[in-house]
Write a protein that holds these residues in place. Sequence first.
Motif, mmCIF file in Angstrom:
data_model
loop_
_atom_site.group_PDB
_atom_site.id
_atom_site.type_symbol
_atom_site.label_atom_id
_atom_site.label_comp_id
_atom_site.label_asym_id
_atom_site.label_seq_id
_atom_site.Cartn_x
_atom_site.Cartn_y
_atom_site.Cartn_z
ATOM 1 N N SER A 212 7.086 -0.389 -4.387
ATOM 2 C CA SER A 212 6.077 -0.206 -3.342
ATOM 3 C C SER A 212 6.337 1.043 -2.498
ATOM 4 O O SER A 212 5.446 1.501 -1.777
ATOM 5 C CB SER A 212 6.037 -1.439 -2.432
ATOM 6 O OG SER A 212 7.269 -1.600 -1.749
ATOM 7 N N ASP A 247 -6.228 -3.021 -9.467
ATOM 8 C CA ASP A 247 -6.752 -3.085 -8.120
ATOM 9 C C ASP A 247 -8.172 -2.524 -8.081
ATOM 10 O O ASP A 247 -8.604 -1.801 -8.991
ATOM 11 C CB ASP A 247 -5.857 -2.296 -7.164
ATOM 12 C CG ASP A 247 -4.525 -2.982 -6.911
ATOM 13 O OD1 ASP A 247 -4.512 -4.224 -6.805
ATOM 14 O OD2 ASP A 247 -3.502 -2.277 -6.836
ATOM 15 N N ASN A 272 -6.048 -7.803 -10.004
ATOM 16 C CA ASN A 272 -4.862 -8.282 -9.287
ATOM 17 C C ASN A 272 -5.314 -9.215 -8.155
ATOM 18 O O ASN A 272 -6.237 -8.872 -7.410
ATOM 19 C CB ASN A 272 -4.082 -7.111 -8.682
ATOM 20 C CG ASN A 272 -3.259 -6.368 -9.697
ATOM 21 O OD1 ASN A 272 -2.825 -6.933 -10.690
ATOM 22 N ND2 ASN A 272 -3.045 -5.081 -9.465
ATOM 23 N N THR A 274 -4.718 -9.821 -5.115
ATOM 24 C CA THR A 274 -4.358 -9.533 -3.731
ATOM 25 C C THR A 274 -5.449 -10.060 -2.804
ATOM 26 O O THR A 274 -6.599 -10.283 -3.236
ATOM 27 C CB THR A 274 -4.189 -8.029 -3.510
ATOM 28 O OG1 THR A 274 -5.471 -7.387 -3.686
ATOM 29 C CG2 THR A 274 -3.187 -7.421 -4.489
ATOM 30 N N GLU A 275 -5.124 -10.253 -1.544
ATOM 31 C CA GLU A 275 -6.122 -10.741 -0.601
ATOM 32 C C GLU A 275 -7.297 -9.777 -0.493
ATOM 33 O O GLU A 275 -8.457 -10.192 -0.420
ATOM 34 C CB GLU A 275 -5.476 -10.967 0.774
ATOM 35 C CG GLU A 275 -4.473 -12.113 0.806
ATOM 36 C CD GLU A 275 -5.068 -13.441 0.369
ATOM 37 O OE1 GLU A 275 -6.229 -13.733 0.769
ATOM 38 O OE2 GLU A 275 -4.399 -14.177 -0.390
ATOM 39 N N ASN A 277 -8.372 -7.639 -2.829
ATOM 40 C CA ASN A 277 -9.171 -7.705 -4.053
ATOM 41 C C ASN A 277 -10.004 -8.981 -4.107
ATOM 42 O O ASN A 277 -11.181 -8.968 -4.498
ATOM 43 C CB ASN A 277 -8.264 -7.627 -5.285
ATOM 44 C CG ASN A 277 -7.677 -6.249 -5.500
ATOM 45 O OD1 ASN A 277 -8.189 -5.257 -5.007
ATOM 46 N ND2 ASN A 277 -6.570 -6.189 -6.230
#
Length: 543
Positions: A212, A247, A272, A274-275, A277
């Motif tokens: 990251s 993403d 993915n 993720t919140e 997405n």
Amino acid sequence: MKRIYSLLIGLSFLLLACNKKEPADLIVHNGLVYTVNSDFDQATAFAVKDGKFLEVNSNENILQKYSSSKTIDLEGQFVYPGLIDAHTHFYRYGTGLKVADLTGISSFQSLVETVKEHRKEHPDLAWILGRGWDQNLWPEKEFPEKSLLDKAFPDTPVLLTRIDGHAAIANQKALDLGGISANTSILGGKVILKIGQPTGVLIDNAIDQVSSKIPDITIDAARQALLDAQKNCFAVGLTTVVDAGLDKSTIDLIESMQQEGSLKMRVYAMINPTEKNKAHYFEKGPFQNESLTVRSFKIYGDGALGSRGASLLAPYHDAPNELGFLLNTPENFLSLAQEIHAHGFQMNTHCIGDSANRTLLDIYAKVLMGKNDQRWRIEHAQVVHPQDIQKFAKFNIIPSVQPTHATSDMYWAEDRLGHERIKHAYTYKDLMQQNGLIALGSDFPVENINPLFGFHAAIARQDDNNWPKGGFQPENSLTREQALKGMTIWAAYANFEEHLKGSIEKGKLADFIITKKDLMTAPEETLRDIKVQATFLGGEKVN
């Protein structure tokens, strides 16, 4: 007399109308066409118009009925539907073409030397990245330790990812940037220690804490990565790729490049979870056009067998104190499954170990509740306990597997699983028989992008040296017809795309490939050497 004259004129016009051929954009004839339709019919010719198959029939029928300024005489060559790779990392493969290639390296010392050479070629990069190492190829068959990397690169962060993407080694500089120490504890990840200190090896979610910190690539570099990946994929006959885990920003880039015409590759994108997405795609809902399908989320259930991150029901045979681990809690997996289902998306979950497969299959069962057409997928389905395999049929769950994983892992997989449990791994025939279909992919760049390597592995269960004799666990090999379907119509079905592609039939997208040798009859030992002579997308030659 006038009446007879008028009748003759009418007949003449009728004959002219009958003899007038219909226009087509492309005619392909004088070959053997494997349509892969429901009857697995063969043809010798077809016509294409507006990017779709106009008609598929015999040479005589097509040539008499249609005309075109573009005609291909196959001269006896062979045609198949455009190949679909049901599980790839297409974008990551493109970006990875610029990092150090560590595949096949036979020792950690050689790996470090390769990284040094790579650094000389790219002296200005802020991070040194590499991919592809496999400790199972090294004499000691053990995870490396970072001291050589620390000595060679004391001031530049280094992150080198294992072949499966589920383990990596970082130097001290990278560990410091990621905040990794001996006390680091991460759900679904592991920091390998030796004498109480990090060795530099990170497993699964622990990698993210370091990766990251890597700066994002530029938009120009991202565009070039997609184009580079496309070129290589077209060269081996791929016309659709399933990109497992993207993403929104990358999906948007793919869509914009498709709309402008620079990216022609058809893409089924797994999102993915993720919140950010989820918020976007749950509001937007599933999306599909002829070039792009966005209707699934990619979930990671566990890690990989090679790095002992796969979640097993019983300890590893070669590490009795280790079971691997799930990358999230069962409660969180269930909540995510319910959320995905409520918004009409597919859930496609990476499951390697028999414990991960059991956990996710049972969660799928709770959400799907019997027969359905949701087409939820288990990606890899690598080690499945015999008690669990019938769940694929009971809940219409699609196994999405990679045949070359079996032939890459067969040298050491029994060490991990033991003599009995290895029989429950890579059971492609058993999985296929549950619903009468199986989706085949490669997981590239974990494996080679050439789909014919997977075709060979599926039917022969052998490596590129045609070893072992008789094949690895040949009772679970697929027939050639099944393997071709797994790379075309069954893969399309797993994507909700069977109405668009996967077979050579009237009205479907004119995606097809041409080979000089017949995949269905060529000797098994020659299959990996067969070259794709041409790849067509929507009737347009792209390779």
